[in-house]
Every structure is written in C-alpha cells, then in structure tokens.
Motif scaffolding. Structure first.
Motif, PDB file in Angstrom:
ATOM      1  N   TYR A  67       3.152 -51.198  37.920  1.00  0.00           N
ATOM      2  CA  TYR A  67       3.283 -51.343  36.468  1.00  0.00           C
ATOM      3  C   TYR A  67       3.034 -52.791  36.060  1.00  0.00           C
ATOM      4  O   TYR A  67       2.345 -53.061  35.065  1.00  0.00           O
ATOM      5  CB  TYR A  67       4.672 -50.904  36.011  1.00  0.00           C
ATOM      6  CG  TYR A  67       4.767 -49.443  35.669  1.00  0.00           C
ATOM      7  CD1 TYR A  67       4.262 -48.960  34.465  1.00  0.00           C
ATOM      8  CD2 TYR A  67       5.346 -48.534  36.545  1.00  0.00           C
ATOM      9  CE1 TYR A  67       4.339 -47.609  34.148  1.00  0.00           C
ATOM     10  CE2 TYR A  67       5.435 -47.176  36.235  1.00  0.00           C
ATOM     11  CZ  TYR A  67       4.925 -46.738  35.036  1.00  0.00           C
ATOM     12  OH  TYR A  67       4.993 -45.399  34.722  1.00  0.00           O
ATOM     13  N   PHE A 104      -0.702 -53.501  36.344  1.00  0.00           N
ATOM     14  CA  PHE A 104      -1.481 -52.909  35.261  1.00  0.00           C
ATOM     15  C   PHE A 104      -1.227 -53.635  33.944  1.00  0.00           C
ATOM     16  O   PHE A 104      -2.135 -53.808  33.125  1.00  0.00           O
ATOM     17  CB  PHE A 104      -1.177 -51.422  35.112  1.00  0.00           C
ATOM     18  CG  PHE A 104      -2.110 -50.716  34.173  1.00  0.00           C
ATOM     19  CD1 PHE A 104      -3.459 -50.656  34.441  1.00  0.00           C
ATOM     20  CD2 PHE A 104      -1.630 -50.145  33.003  1.00  0.00           C
ATOM     21  CE1 PHE A 104      -4.340 -50.019  33.559  1.00  0.00           C
ATOM     22  CE2 PHE A 104      -2.495 -49.504  32.123  1.00  0.00           C
ATOM     23  CZ  PHE A 104      -3.850 -49.441  32.401  1.00  0.00           C
ATOM     24  N   LEU A 113      -3.943 -55.381  31.414  1.00  0.00           N
ATOM     25  CA  LEU A 113      -3.965 -55.180  29.964  1.00  0.00           C
ATOM     26  C   LEU A 113      -3.888 -56.512  29.225  1.00  0.00           C
ATOM     27  O   LEU A 113      -4.591 -56.722  28.230  1.00  0.00           O
ATOM     28  CB  LEU A 113      -2.807 -54.272  29.536  1.00  0.00           C
ATOM     29  CG  LEU A 113      -2.885 -52.810  29.969  1.00  0.00           C
ATOM     30  CD1 LEU A 113      -1.638 -52.065  29.524  1.00  0.00           C
ATOM     31  CD2 LEU A 113      -4.133 -52.137  29.403  1.00  0.00           C
ATOM     32  N   THR A 147      -7.118 -57.181  38.933  1.00  0.00           N
ATOM     33  CA  THR A 147      -6.954 -56.049  39.845  1.00  0.00           C
ATOM     34  C   THR A 147      -6.977 -56.513  41.296  1.00  0.00           C
ATOM     35  O   THR A 147      -6.249 -55.978  42.144  1.00  0.00           O
ATOM     36  CB  THR A 147      -8.062 -54.999  39.606  1.00  0.00           C
ATOM     37  OG1 THR A 147      -7.993 -54.542  38.256  1.00  0.00           O
ATOM     38  CG2 THR A 147      -7.889 -53.814  40.546  1.00  0.00           C
ATOM     39  N   GLU A 178       3.100 -40.534  40.101  1.00  0.00           N
ATOM     40  CA  GLU A 178       3.077 -41.603  39.105  1.00  0.00           C
ATOM     41  C   GLU A 178       2.264 -42.795  39.614  1.00  0.00           C
ATOM     42  O   GLU A 178       1.519 -43.432  38.854  1.00  0.00           O
ATOM     43  CB  GLU A 178       4.509 -42.031  38.778  1.00  0.00           C
ATOM     44  CG  GLU A 178       4.620 -42.902  37.547  1.00  0.00           C
ATOM     45  CD  GLU A 178       6.068 -43.157  37.151  1.00  0.00           C
ATOM     46  OE1 GLU A 178       6.288 -43.966  36.237  1.00  0.00           O
ATOM     47  OE2 GLU A 178       6.989 -42.553  37.765  1.00  0.00           O
ATOM     48  N   LEU A 220      -1.318 -41.946  39.367  1.00  0.00           N
ATOM     49  CA  LEU A 220      -1.734 -42.018  37.967  1.00  0.00           C
ATOM     50  C   LEU A 220      -2.034 -43.461  37.559  1.00  0.00           C
ATOM     51  O   LEU A 220      -3.068 -43.739  36.921  1.00  0.00           O
ATOM     52  CB  LEU A 220      -0.648 -41.435  37.065  1.00  0.00           C
ATOM     53  CG  LEU A 220      -0.875 -41.597  35.552  1.00  0.00           C
ATOM     54  CD1 LEU A 220      -2.155 -40.894  35.129  1.00  0.00           C
ATOM     55  CD2 LEU A 220       0.319 -41.066  34.773  1.00  0.00           C
ATOM     56  N   ILE A 221      -1.158 -44.398  37.935  1.00  0.00           N
ATOM     57  CA  ILE A 221      -1.373 -45.799  37.562  1.00  0.00           C
ATOM     58  C   ILE A 221      -2.616 -46.346  38.247  1.00  0.00           C
ATOM     59  O   ILE A 221      -3.419 -47.061  37.627  1.00  0.00           O
ATOM     60  CB  ILE A 221      -0.138 -46.650  37.913  1.00  0.00           C
ATOM     61  CG1 ILE A 221       1.078 -46.145  37.154  1.00  0.00           C
ATOM     62  CG2 ILE A 221      -0.389 -48.129  37.567  1.00  0.00           C
ATOM     63  CD1 ILE A 221       2.373 -46.796  37.580  1.00  0.00           C
ATOM     64  N   THR A 236      -5.153 -44.676  39.062  1.00  0.00           N
ATOM     65  CA  THR A 236      -6.272 -44.068  38.334  1.00  0.00           C
ATOM     66  C   THR A 236      -6.532 -44.812  37.031  1.00  0.00           C
ATOM     67  O   THR A 236      -7.694 -44.995  36.625  1.00  0.00           O
ATOM     68  CB  THR A 236      -5.992 -42.585  38.044  1.00  0.00           C
ATOM     69  OG1 THR A 236      -5.735 -41.893  39.277  1.00  0.00           O
ATOM     70  CG2 THR A 236      -7.166 -41.931  37.331  1.00  0.00           C
ATOM     71  N   LEU A 237      -5.457 -45.266  36.377  1.00  0.00           N
ATOM     72  CA  LEU A 237      -5.611 -46.029  35.131  1.00  0.00           C
ATOM     73  C   LEU A 237      -6.330 -47.351  35.375  1.00  0.00           C
ATOM     74  O   LEU A 237      -7.084 -47.814  34.511  1.00  0.00           O
ATOM     75  CB  LEU A 237      -4.244 -46.272  34.489  1.00  0.00           C
ATOM     76  CG  LEU A 237      -3.556 -45.038  33.898  1.00  0.00           C
ATOM     77  CD1 LEU A 237      -2.179 -45.409  33.365  1.00  0.00           C
ATOM     78  CD2 LEU A 237      -4.409 -44.427  32.783  1.00  0.00           C
ATOM     79  N   ILE A 269      -9.930 -46.254  35.417  1.00  0.00           N
ATOM     80  CA  ILE A 269     -10.383 -45.884  34.079  1.00  0.00           C
ATOM     81  C   ILE A 269     -10.591 -47.126  33.223  1.00  0.00           C
ATOM     82  O   ILE A 269     -11.592 -47.245  32.501  1.00  0.00           O
ATOM     83  CB  ILE A 269      -9.369 -44.932  33.405  1.00  0.00           C
ATOM     84  CG1 ILE A 269      -9.360 -43.583  34.118  1.00  0.00           C
ATOM     85  CG2 ILE A 269      -9.692 -44.760  31.920  1.00  0.00           C
ATOM     86  CD1 ILE A 269      -8.275 -42.634  33.638  1.00  0.00           C
ATOM     87  N   SER A 270      -9.654 -48.064  33.307  1.00  0.00           N
ATOM     88  CA  SER A 270      -9.769 -49.311  32.550  1.00  0.00           C
ATOM     89  C   SER A 270     -11.031 -50.068  32.942  1.00  0.00           C
ATOM     90  O   SER A 270     -11.764 -50.579  32.079  1.00  0.00           O
ATOM     91  CB  SER A 270      -8.539 -50.188  32.786  1.00  0.00           C
ATOM     92  OG  SER A 270      -8.677 -51.443  32.153  1.00  0.00           O
TER      93      SER A 270
END
Length: 217
Positions: free
Chosen positions: A88, A91, A95, A114, A177, A180-181, A183-184, A187-188
């Motif tokens: 988290y 990520f 952002l 990243t 979870e 999912l992160i 994967t985000l 995607i980003s």
C-alpha cells in the motif's frame, strides 16, 4: 484504517519530485522540456546522465523510505500485515509521483518508484531478474517504455509466485488483496504509457540513444 494511512504515507513520499527539483535548481521546468514527463527517461534525455541517475535513485528510494516508515510504525502491532501494508505504501508513492498535488497532478510515470517497491519488498532474485530483463530489452530494442512495462509485469508475476510458494510471512487472507495491488501497479504503468503503446504499435516510439551527448547541468 492501516491501509489508508500507509497509502497516504506513500503518497506524501511520492510528492518528492526528483527531476522537477533538479531541473528547477538549474532554471529548467522538466514538465516543459522534452516529453514533459517528470521522470527518469525525460531527465536523462533533456538534462543529461547525471540528472537521469539522480532522478532514478531519488524516485526509487522515496518509495523505499515510505516502506521503511511503515515497518517502523507497524512491525510490532501488525507484523502479519507488513507485506500488505508495504505494498500500500509503495502504491501510494507511485500515485504521489504520478499525480503530485503541488504540481497540478502532473508528474511522472511511476516506474522508478515501482523499482523502489521491488527493491524493498521482494528478494534479490526478483531484483536481478527485473534488472537483467530491463537492461536486455532496452539494449536490444532501445525502447525504455517496453523495458518499463516488462519489469512491472515481472513484479506482478513474482508476487503471485511468492504467494503460492509460501514466501510471504503473512496470513493467506491477504493474498488476493496483495495480488490486486500488484495488478494496480501494472494497470497504472499501462495507463501512464498508453501514448507510448500507441507509438509502439505505429512504429513511431522514440528510441533512447546511447551515443548522443546530452548537455550536463
């Protein structure tokens, strides 16, 4: 609540825009130069090798520092959640880097940030695989965008593999979870590289030059 706080911690660290600050120190707004992207590749192309290296390190280690802060906060109270909370924070740093509020939400593409999450939350083998893949792809194709997208994809795959091999010291209830992160992150990266992808498909993507001499500032 811990998830939101870690995301915010990462976002605050991500606001440190290395290339923008470096450029300002030399009277240049990186967002008005070259591709207009406040990241490593544009800094390298427009400000020189020193700027590129400093930007890469600065943007990667701001993510590492966010993860360190999260570990200091939760290593005693939430040890079983640390892998998840670290993601988290990472990520959040991406952002903050991509959408910095102080710069009108115009930042970079988040690849160096990243790289910071890869450095701070994976193992040496994943780091070496990502590094080798990036160098090989960029050296042979001279497309930084392709190398960037590949290493984010490798990161997602590594998270899935480490989950199913039991390499994470965390509860199985956090596995989906974490996927999912991860994967985000991908995607980003894809969203931020959508223009690069269009140019790749059209055969007009800019190639990085290893021989041209950029002005050092």
């Amino acid at each position: 609540m811990e998830r939101v706080l870690c995301l915010l911690i990462g976002y605050v660290f991500g606001l440190f825009q290395t290339s923008y600050l470096y450029g300002k120190m030399h009277g240049i707004d990186i967002r008005e130069t070259g591709s207009g992207n406040a990241g490593t590749t544009n800094a390298l192309r427009t400000l020189g090798k020193r700027a590129g290296i400093i930007t890469l390190l600065g943007d990667a280690f701001k993510c590492v520092l966010a993860v360190v802060v999260v570990h200091l906060l939760y290593r005693s109270s939430r040890p079983e959640m640390l892998p998840l909370l670290s993601m988290y924070a990472g990520f959040g740093a991406v952002l903050g880097h991509n959408y910095p509020i102080q710069l009108g939400f115009k930042g970079g593409k988040g690849i160096a940030a990243t790289a910071g999450i890869i450095l701070s939350t994976t193992n040496v083998w994943v780091v070496l695989i990502c590094l080798a893949a990036f160098i090989a792809i960029v050296a042979t194709t001279r497309y930084v965008s392709v190398g960037s997208l590949v290493i984010v994809t490798i990161y997602l795959i590594s998270v899935i593999v480490r989950i199913y091999t039991g390499s994470y010291n965390t509860s199985p209830k956090y596995y989906w979870e974490m996927i999912l992160i991860a994967t985000l992150f991908l995607i980003s990266a894809v969203l931020k590289h959508r223009e690069n992808i269009k140019r790749l498909l059209n055969g007009t993507e800019n190639k990085i030059s290893f021989s041209s001499k950029k002005k050092e500032v």
